[in-house]
Design an enzyme around this catalytic site. Sequence first.
Site, PDB file in Angstrom:
ATOM      1  N   ASN B 387       1.007  -1.150  -0.004  1.00 50.90           N
ATOM      2  CA  ASN B 387      -0.006   0.049   0.159  1.00 50.90           C
ATOM      3  C   ASN B 387       0.922   1.080   0.027  1.00 50.90           C
ATOM      4  OD1 ASN B 387      -1.854   2.114   0.355  1.00 50.90           O
ATOM      5  ND2 ASN B 387      -3.009   0.866   2.035  1.00 50.90           N
ATOM      6  N   ASP B 388       1.585   1.503   1.290  1.00 50.86           N
ATOM      7  CA  ASP B 388       2.195   2.832   1.332  1.00 50.86           C
ATOM      8  C   ASP B 388       3.303   2.787   0.233  1.00 50.86           C
ATOM      9  OD1 ASP B 388       0.820   3.691   3.278  1.00 50.86           O
ATOM     10  OD2 ASP B 388       1.714   2.665   4.967  1.00 50.86           O
ATOM     11  N   VAL B 389       3.936   1.974  -0.203  1.00 48.47           N
ATOM     12  CA  VAL B 389       5.117   2.052  -1.127  1.00 48.47           C
ATOM     13  C   VAL B 389       5.024   2.110  -2.481  1.00 48.47           C
ATOM     14  CG1 VAL B 389       6.435   0.174   0.301  1.00 48.47           C
ATOM     15  CG2 VAL B 389       5.085  -0.941  -1.553  1.00 48.47           C
ATOM     16  N   VAL B 390       3.499   2.324  -2.818  1.00 46.18           N
ATOM     17  CA  VAL B 390       2.998   2.727  -4.075  1.00 46.18           C
ATOM     18  C   VAL B 390       2.165   3.813  -3.987  1.00 46.18           C
ATOM     19  CG1 VAL B 390       3.112   0.306  -5.411  1.00 46.18           C
ATOM     20  CG2 VAL B 390       1.003   0.968  -4.162  1.00 46.18           C
ATOM     21  N   SER B 428       0.517   3.026   7.533  1.00 47.47           N
ATOM     22  CA  SER B 428       0.927   4.081   8.254  1.00 47.47           C
ATOM     23  C   SER B 428      -0.544   5.125   8.336  1.00 47.47           C
ATOM     24  CB  SER B 428       1.709   5.155   7.493  1.00 47.47           C
ATOM     25  OG  SER B 428       1.187   5.052   6.011  1.00 47.47           O
TER      26      SER B 428
END
Lengths: 102, 462
Positions: B387-390, B428
């Site tokens: 999720n956060d990494v994209v 996050s």
Amino acid sequence: MIEISGFVALYIFMLAAFTGYEVISKVPVILHTPLMSGSNFVHGIVLVGTMVALGHAQTPLEQAIGFIAVILAAGNAAGGYVVTERMLEMFKSSKDDKGDKA
Amino acid sequence: MSLIINLAYFVAAVLFIVGLKQMSSPTTARPGIIWAGVGMLLATLITFVHPEISGGVNYTLIVLGIAIGGALAWWSGKKVQMTDMPQMIALYNGMGGGAAAGIGAIYLLQATPETVTTTGLAIAVIGSVIGSVAFSGSLVAYAKLQGLMKKTLNFPGQQLLNLVIIALVVILGFMMALGDGTIGGGTLLAFFVLSLAFGVLMTLPIGGADMPVVISLYNALTGLAVGFKGIVLDNPALMIAGIVVGAAGSLLTQLMAQAMNRPLKNILFSQFGGGSAAAEEEIEGTMKEIQANDAGIMMAYSSKVIIVPGYGMAVAQAQHKIWELTELLQKRGVDVKFAIHPVAGRMPGHMNVLLAEAGVPYDIIYDLDEINDEFKTADVAMVIGANDVVNPVARTNPDSPIYGMPILNADEAHNVICVKRGKGSGFSGIENHLFYAENNRMLYGDGQKVAAELVASVKALG
């Protein structure tokens, strides 16, 4: 045993530190976890130190501490080896099992 | 005899360095750990004839200790799930730190004015502090990742308390090192208890996401402690192996912290997400859903597919199905690649291990730097369990807590499919703008089930 004292120890310290830094400076991210595990295994050499320490223990207190230390160190070495080996065993190139596909 | 022992230690030290060097490349990594293992075996066996070991009882205790510790660790190491690997490494590492502290305790107990020097005492003291901190800190890290300890503990005056404890440890340390070698039992006990307490207190406030970096740091610390013990015991094998690991571990810690875009001092001395949530931008667009069948067909008729796996995929145990899907697509001539963010999984490289377990060859797995420019040319990017990494806000919104974190540019692919268990934000708690993008489709469902449906839909095409 060899007497290592004063500046000789300092020189060994310095050279070993640079060696450690050099050896892993070009490691790809894919190997970070196995390498951390592998270096974790290498400091399992503390086992040798605990064996010597327990070997010249004299009082029961020293023997108790030494015994626990040997157990812990053996765990570090054995566990570190097994998990690292298990992880690295799985790294395969696609060339290994199905020709030159990739 | 002494010559043979020294020679064996020398060979072991060489094997450790060669082993570590080989472990830094995927093609030679396997022999690397085996060589290091041979070195360890050699050093351990030769130590049985070490002249400083005396007394039948001590020999028995040594053999018994190795048998107990070795067998338990061997068994647990064989049994542990690949997803639980980070905490297992933390546990084994903590054991090493504790062993180093134990050597220090014995040395300090045996110290007499005739046998010790100030330098020797000082090195023993430093090694004991570092070993104790690595021991208790690693155990806390293990407990947190294992889910035994859910909360991060914060209380007012925490930093001050840590400061007081470390000050006391330093004072006690100086007293012991500068004394003539006669050390009171009370002083020694207080010294170790406070050192251990410091390790616990330092680790408690650190969140689970930052834990890998902390484990790596403790790994480096244990190495350093072992190196110091090597000096105390006049044992070059311990010195060299310990210091090499200390240096390598420090570098590795730096690399991990960089990959996560979290400077080390922020991890250790401040809390993640402590500040107020940044102002969220208004999000344009809506989330559009896609069915697994359509998604499968879309991928089957693509020429290039990039899969972005995250920890969610591993939790859902979907990696085997994903590899099956990959093989099917490859048979249809689709170019399939895996893109791994440095913090995918629980720590850098963890996702590679999980994929390797499923049988994915490492040469179709790419790092962020290697693949980020290729998303532009990909027909489909499939994000599964990440999720956060994209999340493109890391590039676009300076107010976002993750702004500046390097991300995978999955949004640049012609089509994006995000596999997700349900609606909601990531680890996050930040809204992912990718989900609302025009070229994105959401594929809801449990990772493993979705992967199985995708496999079925591609198979149905024949």
